[in-house]
Write an enzyme that holds these catalytic residues in place. Structure first.
Site, PDB file in Angstrom:
ATOM      1  N   GLU A 238      -0.674   1.053  -5.473  1.00  0.00           N
ATOM      2  CA  GLU A 238      -0.522  -0.339  -4.743  1.00  0.00           C
ATOM      3  C   GLU A 238      -0.381  -1.477  -5.618  1.00  0.00           C
ATOM      4  O   GLU A 238      -1.585  -1.625  -6.324  1.00  0.00           O
ATOM      5  CB  GLU A 238      -1.546  -0.276  -3.522  1.00  0.00           C
ATOM      6  CG  GLU A 238      -1.802   1.164  -2.707  1.00  0.00           C
ATOM      7  CD  GLU A 238      -3.188   1.088  -2.205  1.00  0.00           C
ATOM      8  OE1 GLU A 238      -3.595   0.198  -1.876  1.00  0.00           O
ATOM      9  OE2 GLU A 238      -3.734   2.269  -1.938  1.00  0.00           O
TER      10      GLU A 238
ATOM     11  N   HIS B 159       0.849  -0.935   0.050  1.00  0.00           N
ATOM     12  CA  HIS B 159      -0.045  -0.053   0.098  1.00  0.00           C
ATOM     13  C   HIS B 159       1.091   1.371  -0.009  1.00  0.00           C
ATOM     14  O   HIS B 159       0.834   2.004   0.838  1.00  0.00           O
ATOM     15  CB  HIS B 159      -1.013   0.028   1.228  1.00  0.00           C
ATOM     16  CG  HIS B 159      -1.973   0.987   1.418  1.00  0.00           C
ATOM     17  ND1 HIS B 159      -1.939   2.012   1.310  1.00  0.00           N
ATOM     18  CD2 HIS B 159      -3.363   0.678   1.343  1.00  0.00           C
ATOM     19  CE1 HIS B 159      -3.020   2.907   1.277  1.00  0.00           C
ATOM     20  NE2 HIS B 159      -3.865   1.735   1.496  1.00  0.00           N
TER      21      HIS B 159
HETATM   22  O1  TA6 Z   1      -5.897   1.436  -0.625  1.00  0.00           O
HETATM   23  C1  TA6 Z   1      -6.966   2.510  -0.509  1.00  0.00           C
HETATM   24  C2  TA6 Z   1      -7.664   2.205   0.811  1.00  0.00           C
HETATM   25  O2  TA6 Z   1      -8.454   0.912   0.646  1.00  0.00           O
HETATM   26  C3  TA6 Z   1      -8.878   3.383   0.778  1.00  0.00           C
HETATM   27  O3  TA6 Z   1      -9.992   2.915   0.895  1.00  0.00           O
HETATM   28  C4  TA6 Z   1      -8.638   3.797   2.371  1.00  0.00           C
HETATM   29  O4  TA6 Z   1      -9.101   3.110   3.332  1.00  0.00           O
HETATM   30  C5  TA6 Z   1      -6.943   3.467   2.456  1.00  0.00           C
HETATM   31  O5  TA6 Z   1      -7.031   2.405   2.077  1.00  0.00           O
HETATM   32  C6  TA6 Z   1      -6.365   3.906   3.761  1.00  0.00           C
HETATM   33  O6  TA6 Z   1      -6.784   2.723   4.619  1.00  0.00           O
HETATM   34  P1  TA6 Z   1      -5.980   2.848   6.115  1.00  0.00           P
HETATM   35  O7  TA6 Z   1      -6.550   1.435   6.940  1.00  0.00           O
HETATM   36  O8  TA6 Z   1      -4.451   2.728   6.117  1.00  0.00           O
HETATM   37  O9  TA6 Z   1      -6.492   4.186   6.611  1.00  0.00           O
END
Ligand code: TA6
Length: 301
Positions: free
Chosen positions: A273, A170
């Site tokens: 990601e 991520h």
């Molecule tokens: O990868 C995008 C995502 O799934 C968004 O929907 C948002 O939730 C982001 O990840 C961040 O998630 P986190 O749990 O790290 O705050």
């Protein structure tokens, strides 16, 4: 001997590696190479910073990130494993899996003959993780610091039956201004638009950013580029073992709600990601290993 002292005793090298306790119980490896500097938290085997010599940071880390055991870090390269997004059946389980908020073991740290530095982390199962995910497995995160940042996530099924694996690196990239930033390489890919109720669409041309953007692209081709005219560079992303790519910027309102972006923090970042998510989750056979890799480097725009 405490954990930091033990890690320094086992792995530290005056040339390229030392460990510090950044906050109570939160240990970080600091790496220095001729090509770049980096820092990696033992929690989540989480690359927090990566800065090539003579350049701005490639990886974004919020100035308001929290560093506490069990708390996800806003920025860097969070490891989402063994599921991506919300758990399929139990909303009480952590979003993006548990791997990023539990301690990993450092199993190897060395400078390679070409002076890149490679650290290998492994996540051993515990009663706490088995309670969330009962499949016998190991996962290793191999991080190589050089002129590129290279990450390999390798999952092995140690059990007698197959299991479904969802995962993502991520990664938060630093940009000069998201409003001037575009992403190429996802043209003509189908995507789920999570800001439009999950509607499935097809990408026309480069991705640009004028509002909250949260998309899962499918059939992605293992190469995309972040064009950042504000910093005068392009970040090149290549990957293997992943056919889905998530693109995310929370924009103003969501970033403010999240509380750890800081004022206008969202303007300086974009998440791209490499993933195995939704249509692209992996069915891993007994004894099999799935490897997902990503390489990140920057070139002059
Ligand atoms: O990868 C995008 C995502 O799934 C968004 O929907 C948002 O939730 C982001 O990840 C961040 O998630 P986190 O749990 O790290 O705050």
């Amino acid at each position: 001997m405490n954990q930091t002292a033990e890690l320094n005793h086992r792995f530290a090298s005056a040339d390229f590696l030392n460990f510090e306790e950044k906050t109570d119980g939160f240990v970080v490896a600091n790496l220095t190479t001729p090509f770049a500097t980096a820092s990696i938290a033992l929690q989540g085997a989480h690359v927090m910073t990566y800065q090539p010599a003579g350049q701005p940071p490639l990886i974004w880390l919020s100035k308001f990130a929290k560093f506490a055991p069990g708390k996800s870090i806003r920025g860097g390269v969070p490891v989402c494993w063994p599921w991506f997004g919300a758990h399929a059946t139990d909303a009480k389980l952590p979003g993006h899996g548990f791997a990023r908020t539990v301690p990993w073991d450092l199993v190897d740290a060395r400078m390679l003959p070409d002076q890149r530095v490679r650290l290998v982390f492994e996540l051993e199962q515990s009663d706490a993780t088995r309670a969330q995910w009962p499949h016998a497995s190991t996962v290793k995160n191999t991080i190589t610091i050089g002129q590129e940042l290279e990450v390999e996530l390798a999952t092995t099924n140690l059990g007698a039956s197959p299991f479904e694996l969802g995962q993502a690196l991520h990664t938060y990239f630093e940009v000069g201004d998201i409003r001037q930033t575009t992403i190429s390489g996802l043209e003509d890919c189908e995507f789920i638009d999570k800001v439009a109720g999950g509607a499935r669409k097809t990408q026309q041309g480069a991705v640009n950013f004028t509002q909250e953007t949260d998309r899962v692209y499918f059939g992605t081709r293992g190469h995309c580029e972040i064009r950042d005219p504000a910093l005068g560079r392009t970040i090149v992303i290549t990957s293997t073992g992943s056919r889905s790519t998530v693109v995310w910027n929370p924009w103003t309102e969501k970033a403010d709600k999240m509380g750890d972006f800081g004022p206008d923090g969202h303007l300086a970042m974009v998440c791209v990601e490499n993933a195995n998510a939704v249509d692209d989750v992996i069915q891993l056979a007994p004894g099999a290993t799935h490897r997902m890799t990503a390489q990140y480097r920057s070139i002059k725009a």
